[in-house]
Scaffold this motif. Sequence first.
Motif, short mmCIF file in Angstrom:
data_model
loop_
_atom_site.label_atom_id
_atom_site.label_comp_id
_atom_site.label_asym_id
_atom_site.label_seq_id
_atom_site.Cartn_x
_atom_site.Cartn_y
_atom_site.Cartn_z
N THR A 1 1.09 -1.18 0.13
CA THR A 1 0.04 0.24 -0.04
C THR A 1 0.81 1.21 0.04
O THR A 1 1.90 1.32 1.02
CB THR A 1 -0.89 0.11 1.28
OG1 THR A 1 -1.76 -1.09 1.39
CG2 THR A 1 -1.72 1.38 1.17
N THR B 1 -3.41 0.60 -3.05
CA THR B 1 -2.89 -0.86 -2.84
C THR B 1 -2.75 -1.45 -4.24
O THR B 1 -3.28 -1.42 -5.29
CB THR B 1 -3.97 -1.81 -2.15
OG1 THR B 1 -4.45 -1.17 -0.86
CG2 THR B 1 -3.62 -3.04 -1.86
N LYS C 1 3.93 0.48 2.31
CA LYS C 1 3.93 -0.35 3.60
C LYS C 1 3.49 -1.88 2.95
O LYS C 1 2.43 -1.82 1.81
CB LYS C 1 2.64 -0.03 4.21
CG LYS C 1 2.55 -0.89 5.54
CD LYS C 1 1.48 -0.24 6.54
CE LYS C 1 1.16 -0.69 7.81
NZ LYS C 1 0.03 -0.11 8.65
N GLU C 2 4.45 -2.68 3.27
CA GLU C 2 4.36 -4.06 2.53
C GLU C 2 3.55 -5.03 3.53
O GLU C 2 3.83 -4.99 4.56
CB GLU C 2 5.83 -4.51 2.33
CG GLU C 2 6.59 -3.63 1.24
CD GLU C 2 8.23 -4.31 1.39
OE1 GLU C 2 8.89 -4.12 0.39
OE2 GLU C 2 8.69 -4.85 2.45
N THR C 3 2.95 -6.07 2.63
CA THR C 3 2.23 -7.14 3.46
C THR C 3 3.10 -8.43 3.18
O THR C 3 3.39 -8.60 1.74
CB THR C 3 1.07 -7.43 3.04
OG1 THR C 3 0.01 -6.32 3.34
CG2 THR C 3 0.38 -8.47 3.67
N GLN D 1 2.36 -6.90 8.23
CA GLN D 1 2.59 -5.68 7.77
C GLN D 1 3.85 -5.06 8.18
O GLN D 1 4.32 -4.82 9.17
CB GLN D 1 1.46 -4.78 7.52
CG GLN D 1 0.21 -5.41 6.78
CD GLN D 1 -0.91 -4.31 6.65
OE1 GLN D 1 -1.13 -3.44 7.52
NE2 GLN D 1 -1.42 -4.30 5.64
N ARG D 2 4.51 -4.02 7.42
CA ARG D 2 5.72 -3.47 7.73
C ARG D 2 5.82 -2.24 6.72
O ARG D 2 5.64 -2.23 5.56
CB ARG D 2 6.85 -4.30 7.71
CG ARG D 2 7.53 -4.70 6.49
CD ARG D 2 8.68 -5.45 6.42
NE ARG D 2 9.08 -5.92 5.12
CZ ARG D 2 9.74 -7.12 4.63
NH1 ARG D 2 10.45 -8.01 5.76
NH2 ARG D 2 10.23 -7.06 3.36
N TRP D 3 6.44 -1.13 7.55
CA TRP D 3 6.70 0.12 6.53
C TRP D 3 7.98 -0.20 5.94
O TRP D 3 8.92 -0.73 6.67
CB TRP D 3 6.77 1.25 7.62
CG TRP D 3 5.55 1.99 7.78
CD1 TRP D 3 4.74 1.64 9.36
CD2 TRP D 3 4.29 2.40 7.12
NE1 TRP D 3 3.40 2.00 9.00
CE2 TRP D 3 3.23 2.58 7.96
CE3 TRP D 3 4.27 2.83 5.81
CZ2 TRP D 3 1.90 3.28 7.39
CZ3 TRP D 3 3.28 3.56 5.22
CH2 TRP D 3 1.99 3.88 5.95
#
Lengths: 77, 158
Positions: free
Chosen positions: B67, B103, B143-145, B150-152
């Motif tokens: 996202t 997204t 921001k990755e999944t 999830q993580r920035w």
Amino acid sequence: MSIEVKFFASLRETLGIESTSITSSAGLTVREVWDSTTDSAAYPVNTLCAINMDYAHQDDAVKDGDEVAFFPPVTGG
Amino acid sequence: MVMKSLFSRRSPGVNMPAFLLEHTLNPLQELEQYQNTHLTAGSYGATASFTGTMRDFNAGDNVQQMTLEHYPEMTQKFLDQLCNEVMSKWSLVDCLIIHRFGTMKPGDAIVLTAAWSAHRKEAFSACRYLMEELKARAPFWKKETTGKGQRWVHEAGD
């Protein structure tokens, strides 16, 4: 004076604030706006800030009606 | 259709070739559409373009989704100023930036930069400058999944 304040990305999540506004009778710097809106939370060393959608510095003065934003390093592209 | 509405935002005579896009970006179609709509055939001899695409891996992990958050008013202002800067810095016929937000999935195009000029040197230089400046300073945050949650993303990649 009245100031709109916005936080983005990881800063927004960490602080739990997306946007807020403050009023002050005294002149404020960007860093003082941070302190007023975050209950003087620690200011992460790599935090970026903007006044009215232009990059700014922590010690820049803020004027009535300004929009101040705080955000982490950018990662677009 | 979608591409027509994207470019119709630009009023005649107004130089504002930066677009923020929430839906799927098809860079080659957009490039062709923009060229056909805004450039005069024969007025340029060089077209340089760059497309950034989402990977399915980062920092040793499989990435399933991403996202892209942005600061809408500042992002638009920054990209408009960047386009104006390259137009004054190099002898260009035109330039273009289209950047996704929202997204996206691996394989999706994230960004398109392009520059048109009489000769290749200006087009190459301007296109690269658009991309490098955008990565360094445009207010977007990924921001990755992954399988771990999830993580920035904390640093712009190379």
